[in-house]
Design a protein around this motif. Structure first.
Motif, PDB file in Angstrom:
ATOM      1  N   ARG A   1       0.841  -1.195   0.000  1.00 33.46           N
ATOM      2  CA  ARG A   1       0.000   0.000   0.000  1.00 33.46           C
ATOM      3  C   ARG A   1       0.881   1.251   0.000  1.00 33.46           C
ATOM      4  O   ARG A   1       1.916   1.299   0.652  1.00 33.46           O
ATOM      5  N   PRO A   2       0.450   2.302  -0.712  1.00 33.36           N
ATOM      6  CA  PRO A   2       1.306   3.489  -0.810  1.00 33.36           C
ATOM      7  C   PRO A   2       1.447   4.275   0.491  1.00 33.36           C
ATOM      8  O   PRO A   2       2.412   5.018   0.668  1.00 33.36           O
ATOM      9  N   HIS A   3       0.497   4.115   1.415  1.00 33.94           N
ATOM     10  CA  HIS A   3       0.548   4.831   2.685  1.00 33.94           C
ATOM     11  C   HIS A   3       0.400   3.824   3.817  1.00 33.94           C
ATOM     12  O   HIS A   3      -0.481   2.951   3.769  1.00 33.94           O
ATOM     13  N   GLN A   4       1.247   3.972   4.840  1.00 36.15           N
ATOM     14  CA  GLN A   4       1.241   3.028   5.958  1.00 36.15           C
ATOM     15  C   GLN A   4       1.379   3.774   7.284  1.00 36.15           C
ATOM     16  O   GLN A   4       1.935   4.869   7.343  1.00 36.15           O
ATOM     17  N   ALA A   5       0.874   3.167   8.332  1.00 40.39           N
ATOM     18  CA  ALA A   5       1.075   3.651   9.700  1.00 40.39           C
ATOM     19  C   ALA A   5       1.069   2.440  10.615  1.00 40.39           C
ATOM     20  O   ALA A   5       0.463   1.407  10.303  1.00 40.39           O
ATOM     21  N   LEU A   6       1.744   2.564  11.746  1.00 37.11           N
ATOM     22  CA  LEU A   6       1.802   1.477  12.726  1.00 37.11           C
ATOM     23  C   LEU A   6       1.215   1.967  14.033  1.00 37.11           C
ATOM     24  O   LEU A   6       1.715   2.921  14.638  1.00 37.11           O
ATOM     25  N   LEU A   7       0.130   1.318  14.455  1.00 41.38           N
ATOM     26  CA  LEU A   7      -0.523   1.623  15.722  1.00 41.38           C
ATOM     27  C   LEU A   7       0.019   0.668  16.779  1.00 41.38           C
ATOM     28  O   LEU A   7       0.014  -0.549  16.574  1.00 41.38           O
ATOM     29  N   LEU A   8       0.493   1.213  17.897  1.00 40.65           N
ATOM     30  CA  LEU A   8       1.073   0.417  18.968  1.00 40.65           C
ATOM     31  C   LEU A   8       0.294   0.613  20.260  1.00 40.65           C
ATOM     32  O   LEU A   8       0.099   1.747  20.703  1.00 40.65           O
ATOM     33  N   LEU A   9      -0.139  -0.480  20.859  1.00 44.33           N
ATOM     34  CA  LEU A   9      -0.712  -0.484  22.199  1.00 44.33           C
ATOM     35  C   LEU A   9       0.261  -1.261  23.076  1.00 44.33           C
ATOM     36  O   LEU A   9       0.584  -2.410  22.765  1.00 44.33           O
ATOM     37  N   VAL A  10       0.745  -0.635  24.148  1.00 37.40           N
ATOM     38  CA  VAL A  10       1.796  -1.264  24.937  1.00 37.40           C
ATOM     39  C   VAL A  10       1.382  -1.381  26.396  1.00 37.40           C
ATOM     40  O   VAL A  10       0.574  -0.593  26.902  1.00 37.40           O
ATOM     41  N   ASP A  11       1.941  -2.375  27.056  1.00 36.93           N
ATOM     42  CA  ASP A  11       1.692  -2.608  28.472  1.00 36.93           C
ATOM     43  C   ASP A  11       2.371  -1.502  29.274  1.00 36.93           C
ATOM     44  O   ASP A  11       3.604  -1.397  29.303  1.00 36.93           O
ATOM     45  N   ALA A  12       1.587  -0.666  29.934  1.00 35.13           N
ATOM     46  CA  ALA A  12       2.133   0.481  30.651  1.00 35.13           C
ATOM     47  C   ALA A  12       3.025   0.067  31.810  1.00 35.13           C
ATOM     48  O   ALA A  12       3.862   0.857  32.265  1.00 35.13           O
ATOM     49  N   ALA A  13       2.859  -1.164  32.300  1.00 37.08           N
ATOM     50  CA  ALA A  13       3.646  -1.621  33.437  1.00 37.08           C
ATOM     51  C   ALA A  13       4.886  -2.413  33.021  1.00 37.08           C
ATOM     52  O   ALA A  13       5.630  -2.893  33.876  1.00 37.08           O
ATOM     53  N   ALA A  14       5.119  -2.524  31.716  1.00 33.06           N
ATOM     54  CA  ALA A  14       6.206  -3.380  31.246  1.00 33.06           C
ATOM     55  C   ALA A  14       7.585  -2.771  31.485  1.00 33.06           C
ATOM     56  O   ALA A  14       8.584  -3.490  31.505  1.00 33.06           O
ATOM     57  N   GLY A  15       7.657  -1.467  31.635  1.00 28.60           N
ATOM     58  CA  GLY A  15       8.947  -0.808  31.784  1.00 28.60           C
ATOM     59  C   GLY A  15       8.986   0.444  30.924  1.00 28.60           C
ATOM     60  O   GLY A  15       7.960   1.112  30.738  1.00 28.60           O
ATOM     61  N   ASP A  16      10.143   0.757  30.388  1.00 27.84           N
ATOM     62  CA  ASP A  16      10.315   1.965  29.597  1.00 27.84           C
ATOM     63  C   ASP A  16       9.683   1.764  28.212  1.00 27.84           C
ATOM     64  O   ASP A  16      10.226   1.073  27.360  1.00 27.84           O
TER      65      ASP A  16
END
Length: 381
Positions: free
Chosen positions: A125-140
Motif C-alpha cells: 500500500r502506498p501509505h502506511q502507519a503502525l498503531l502500537l498499544l503497549v503494556d504500561a507496566a512493562a517498563g520503559d
C-alpha cells in the motif's frame, strides 16, 4: 503471534471508519453501531478499566481482526464517554490491516520489533502507519518504540499509547499489540503536549533509566521540591506536595519542536530518588514544566491540525485519539469537555474514538516517539 492480513470486503470500495458507544458496556452492541451494516477489517476496543477484555474479544470473534485496551476514560465525537465502552471499526477496499502481539520476554526493544514486523503484510500500500498499544507496566515504553522504529523506519509514522491491559483477538495480550495499516490514501499523525519550561535548567548528575538519583549534585527529590518552592525539610506538608509532580513534570530539551515531557510516577523517600514515565538520560538538562487548561486546549488544536494537515488536503474519514489520562487533571471537567468538542470540530463530522492512555506514542520524524501528558492523533483520509 500474528493474524493474517484482513482486506476489507469487496462490497465497499471506499475506506471508512465508524464508531460505536455503549453506556452499559455491551461491546457487541458498540461494534454493531460502529459497523452500521458494513463488514469491518479491524475493530479497536477502548474499554473502561474494570471491563473484561477477554470477554470483549470473545464477543467480537469473527472475520475482523480485533485489538483493544483498557483506558482511564473513553471518548467519541459526542464528547467524553466516561465508563462507556467505545469501539472503532475500520474497513473498505482502500484499507488493509495486519495485527501482531509480542511478549516482553526477549526484552522490550525486541518485542517492539517483533510486533512491528506485521508491517510487511501491508507493504504494497502506498501509505502506511503502525498503531502500537503497549503494556504500561512493562517498563520503559520508549524501548518498545525504538524496537518498532528499527523495523518501520523513518517513512512510517507510529501512533498509540500505554494501557493497563491489552487485547489481541480473543486473548488478553502481554507486552505490545501492533496494528499495521496500509491505505490507498494518506494517514496523518499529530502530537502536542502544550507544556513549557519554567526557570533555570537542572543537570541530571546521576540517573538509572527512568530513575533520577541526583539533580545538580543533590538528592533528586530534594532538588525537585526546592525548585517547586515547597516547604523546608522537616515540614510534613513537603512530602504531600509531591502531588505537584503531576502538575509540574520534567521537560527534556530537543533539537527541534516541543521539549519532551516526563511525568513523575513514584518517589523513594529512602534514597530521595524520582521515577518518571520514560527514561531520562544522565548528564542531560531538565526543566520543571508548567501548563494550564489554556495551553492544554491549544495543544489539542495543534495535534489535530498536524494530523489532518498530513492528509494533504483530503478530509478526514475519522480520527483515533490517544489522550493522556493525566491531562484531565489539568483541564478539569469543563476543559475536558471543551477539548473533546475541539477534537470533534477538527473531525468536521467524521467519527472520533479514543481513550485516556498512560504514555502516548507518536513519531513522524526523528527518534523521539514516546510522550507523556500529550495528545496523539491518527487521522485517516
Amino acid at each position: 503471534m500474528r493474524t493474517e492480513p484482513q482486506p476489507a470486503p469487496a462490497r465497499t470500495d471506499a475506506r471508512w471508519l465508524g464508531t460505536g458507544r455503549d453506556d452499559a458496556g455491551d461491546v457487541a452492541a458498540a461494534a454493531e453501531r460502529a459497523c452500521a451494516g458494513r463488514d469491518a477489517a479491524l475493530l479497536i476496543v477502548f474499554a473502561p478499566a474494570a471491563h473484561d477484555l477477554a470477554a470483549a474479544g470473545a464477543a467480537l470473534a469473527g472475520d475482523a481482526a480485533v485489538v483493544g485496551c483498557t483506558v482511564g476514560s473513553t471518548l467519541d465525537a459526542d464528547g467524553p464517554a466516561g465508563d462507556a465502552i467505545v469501539v472503532a471499526a475500520l474497513g473498505g477496499e482502500g484499507l488493509a490491516v495486519s495485527t501482531a502481539a509480542a511478549a516482553e520476554a526477549g526484552g522490550l526493544r525486541d518485542s517492539g520489533a517483533e510486533a512491528a514486523a506485521c508491517l510487511g503484510d501491508v507493504a504494497d500500500r502506498p501509505h502506511q502507519a503502525l498503531l502500537l498499544l503497549v503494556d504500561a507496566a512493562a517498563g520503559d515504553q520508549q524501548e518498545i518504540v525504538r524496537g518498532a522504529y528499527s523495523v518501520a523506519g523513518a517513512g512510517v509514522p507510529l501512533v498509540g499509547g500505554g494501557a493497563p491491559a491489552l487485547l489481541h483477538g480473543a486473548a488478553v495480550a502481554p507486552g505490545v499489540v501492533a496494528v499495521a495499516l496500509g491505505s490507498d490514501a494518506p494517514l496523518g499523525v499529530g502530537v502536542r503536549h502544550g507544556w513549557t519550561p519554567t526557570g533555570e535548567p537542572m543537570l541530571v548528575t546521576r540517573a538509572d533509566g527512568r530513575r533520577i538519583l541526583e539533580l545538580d549534585g543533590r538528592p533528586a527529590l530534594d532538588a525537585y521540591l526546592d525548585r517547586l518552592e515547597s516547604p523546608p525539610v522537616g515540614d510534613p506538608v513537603r512530602e504531600a506536595l509531591l502531588a505537584l509532580g503531576r502538575t509540574y513534570p520534567l521537560g527534556l530539551s530537543r533539537r527541534a519542536g516541543e521539549a519532551q515531557v516526563r511525568a513523575l510516577i513514584a518517589t523513594d523517600p529512602s534514597d530521595r530518588s524520582l521515577t518518571f514515565l520514560g527514561d531520562i538520560p544522565q548528564a542531560g538538562l531538565v526543566w520543571p514544566m508548567d501548563g494550564d487548561a489554556g495551553s492544554a486546549l491549544a495543544a489539542t488544536d495543534a495535534a489535530c491540525a498536524e494530523a489532518i494537515g498530513a492528509l494533504r488536503g483530503a478530509a478526514p474519514r475519522g480520527l483515533l485519539v490517544f489522550d493522556a489520562g493525566a491531562r484531565r487533571a489539568v483541564l478539569g471537567p469543563d476543559g475536558t469537555r471543551e477539548a473533546a468538542q475541539r477534537i470533534a470540530g477538527h473531525a468536521a463530522g467524521a467519527p472520533v474514538a479514543g481513550g485516556g492512555m498512560s504514555g502516548e506514542i507518536a513519531r513522524t520524524r526523528g527518534l523521539a516517539g514516546f510522550h507523556n501528558l500529550a495528545l496523539a492523533v491518527l487521522a485517516i483520509a
